[in-house]
Design a protein around this motif. Sequence first.
Motif, PDB file in Angstrom:
ATOM      1  N   PRO A   1       0.719  -1.417  -0.473  1.00 44.62           N
ATOM      2  CA  PRO A   1      -0.497  -0.309   0.148  1.00 44.62           C
ATOM      3  C   PRO A   1       0.999   1.468  -0.189  1.00 44.62           C
ATOM      4  CG  PRO A   1      -0.618  -1.919   1.950  1.00 44.62           C
ATOM      5  CD  PRO A   1       0.766  -1.713   1.372  1.00 44.62           C
ATOM      6  N   ALA A   2       0.936   2.232  -0.779  1.00 43.48           N
ATOM      7  CA  ALA A   2       0.748   3.619  -0.753  1.00 43.48           C
ATOM      8  C   ALA A   2       1.252   3.609   0.800  1.00 43.48           C
ATOM      9  CB  ALA A   2       0.083   4.487  -1.615  1.00 43.48           C
ATOM     10  N   ALA A   3       2.121   4.382   1.238  1.00 46.22           N
ATOM     11  CA  ALA A   3       2.309   5.449   2.132  1.00 46.22           C
ATOM     12  C   ALA A   3       0.899   7.063   2.603  1.00 46.22           C
ATOM     13  CB  ALA A   3       3.311   6.476   2.543  1.00 46.22           C
TER      14      ALA A   3
END
Length: 82
Positions: free
Chosen positions: A76-78
């Motif tokens: 997942p993207a930060a």
Amino acid sequence: MDQEPIGSVFEYRAKGGSGSDDDISAKCALWLWPLPPAGDLRLVAQWTDMGMGESSIVLDGSQLREAAAAVEPYWPAAEGQG
């Protein structure tokens, strides 16, 4: 990547390799921006220091676009990023 690159980019990213006096192998990734249009895309290479003259292959730009459209994030993207 925070922003789209300005202009076209074709980048070679070495991933390792091995060899001897008579043989060489290498792994790499190629990064292309923007994606090519549908249709033929000719990739040309030459490595004169290794005795490889100019050679080329034709890739289908639509297959590259289809593959890129199917990419899914590995993690997942930060928070706060795309």
